[in-house]
Design an enzyme around this catalytic site. Structure first.
Site, mmCIF file in Angstrom:
data_model
loop_
_atom_site.group_PDB
_atom_site.id
_atom_site.type_symbol
_atom_site.label_atom_id
_atom_site.label_comp_id
_atom_site.label_asym_id
_atom_site.label_seq_id
_atom_site.Cartn_x
_atom_site.Cartn_y
_atom_site.Cartn_z
ATOM 1 N N ARG A 228 64.190 2.076 15.792
ATOM 2 C CA ARG A 228 64.914 3.254 16.281
ATOM 3 C C ARG A 228 66.361 2.885 16.576
ATOM 4 O O ARG A 228 66.639 1.884 17.227
ATOM 5 C CB ARG A 228 64.251 3.776 17.573
ATOM 6 C CG ARG A 228 65.052 4.799 18.363
ATOM 7 C CD ARG A 228 64.778 6.206 17.903
ATOM 8 N NE ARG A 228 65.689 7.186 18.481
ATOM 9 C CZ ARG A 228 65.397 7.993 19.475
ATOM 10 N NH1 ARG A 228 64.219 7.934 20.052
ATOM 11 N NH2 ARG A 228 66.270 8.886 19.900
ATOM 12 N N ARG B 238 64.984 9.627 13.067
ATOM 13 C CA ARG B 238 64.524 8.411 13.731
ATOM 14 C C ARG B 238 63.177 7.949 13.203
ATOM 15 O O ARG B 238 62.361 8.762 12.805
ATOM 16 C CB ARG B 238 64.451 8.604 15.243
ATOM 17 C CG ARG B 238 63.526 9.718 15.667
ATOM 18 C CD ARG B 238 63.922 10.282 16.988
ATOM 19 N NE ARG B 238 64.972 11.242 16.769
ATOM 20 C CZ ARG B 238 65.109 12.368 17.424
ATOM 21 N NH1 ARG B 238 64.297 12.672 18.385
ATOM 22 N NH2 ARG B 238 66.078 13.210 17.146
ATOM 23 N N ASP C 118 60.182 8.274 18.019
ATOM 24 C CA ASP C 118 60.696 8.796 19.282
ATOM 25 C C ASP C 118 59.500 8.922 20.206
ATOM 26 O O ASP C 118 58.456 9.449 19.791
ATOM 27 C CB ASP C 118 61.353 10.160 19.039
ATOM 28 C CG ASP C 118 62.047 10.711 20.270
ATOM 29 O OD1 ASP C 118 62.555 9.911 21.071
ATOM 30 O OD2 ASP C 118 62.087 11.943 20.423
ATOM 31 N N ASP D 226 58.691 10.432 23.882
ATOM 32 C CA ASP D 226 59.176 11.183 25.041
ATOM 33 C C ASP D 226 58.097 11.283 26.100
ATOM 34 O O ASP D 226 56.936 11.592 25.782
ATOM 35 C CB ASP D 226 59.564 12.618 24.634
ATOM 36 C CG ASP D 226 60.872 12.689 23.881
ATOM 37 O OD1 ASP D 226 61.695 11.763 24.023
ATOM 38 O OD2 ASP D 226 61.075 13.674 23.155
#
Length: 163
Positions: free
Chosen positions: A84, A93, A96, A98
Site C-alpha cells: 500500500r 490501492r 485498505d 478500515d
C-alpha cells in the site's frame, strides 16, 4: 483484558484483488485476533475518485484484546507490507483496512476516529456490514446498520462478487 469486537472493511483494487483480501484477512487473524464473521465479497464502484478500477470489499468481525491505537498500527503495517502506498486521497490501492467500529465505543483522535466517519454515506460499507451485523447500533447515530443502509443515498454500483 476481555476480547473486544472490531468491525473492519477490507478493500483492494490493484493486483489480484481477491488474493489481496484473503491475504489481509489471514494476516489480521494471525496478528490481531479471531475472525468470527465475514461478509460476502462485493465489487464496488470507486468512491471519491472514479478514475480507477473497481474495488473488491469485504467486512470482517474480529475478536481481539488489542486497543484501537495498537490495532491501527498493525493494520497500517499490514497495508505497507502488502504494498500500500498513500499518494492520493481515495486513490487506487493494493489493500485498505478500515476500522469501522470498536465495540460501541467512540474515539476521536487526530489519526483515529471510531466509528469511521463515513459509514453512513457509503453503500458498499453498509451492505457488507448489514450482512454480518444488521442490528449493530451505530454509537453516535443510534441507528442499526440495516437502518443506515436503507437511508443511504449513495447510488454507486455495488454487487456481490462472483469469481
Amino acid at each position: 483484558m476481555a476480547d473486544s469486537l472490531y468491525f473492519l472493511l477490507l478493500g483492494s483494487n490493484q493486483g489480484n484483488r481477491l488474493d489481496q483480501l484473503f491475504n489481509a484477512a489471514a494476516k489480521i487473524e494471525y496478528q490481531i485476533g479471531q475472525i468470527s464473521a465475514h461478509s460476502s465479497i462485493y465489487q464496488t464502484e470507486p468512491w471519491g475518485n472514479s478514475d480507477q478500477p473497481f474495488f473488491l470489499n469485504q467486512a470482517l468481525k474480529v475478536k481481539s484484546q488489542l486497543i484501537p491505537t495498537e490495532a491501527l498500527r498493525i493494520f497500517q503495517s499490514i497495508e505497507l507490507e502488502m504494498g500500500r502506498t498513500r499518494l492520493t486521497k481515495w486513490g487506487a490501492r493494493t489493500i485498505d483496512i478500515d476500522i469501522l467500529y470498536w465495540d460501541d465505543q467512540i474515539i476521536n483522535l487526530p489519526k483515529l476516529i471510531i466509528p469511521h466517519p463515513q459509514i453512513q454515506h457509503r453503500k458498499f460499507t453498509l451492505m457488507a456490514l448489514a450482512e454480518i451485523a444488521p442490528d449493530f447500533i451505530h454509537p453516535i447515530l443510534q441507528r442499526t446498520n440495516e437502518q443506515l443502509l436503507v437511508a443511504c443515498k449513495d447510488d454507486l454500483s455495488v454487487a456481490r462478487f462472483t469469481d
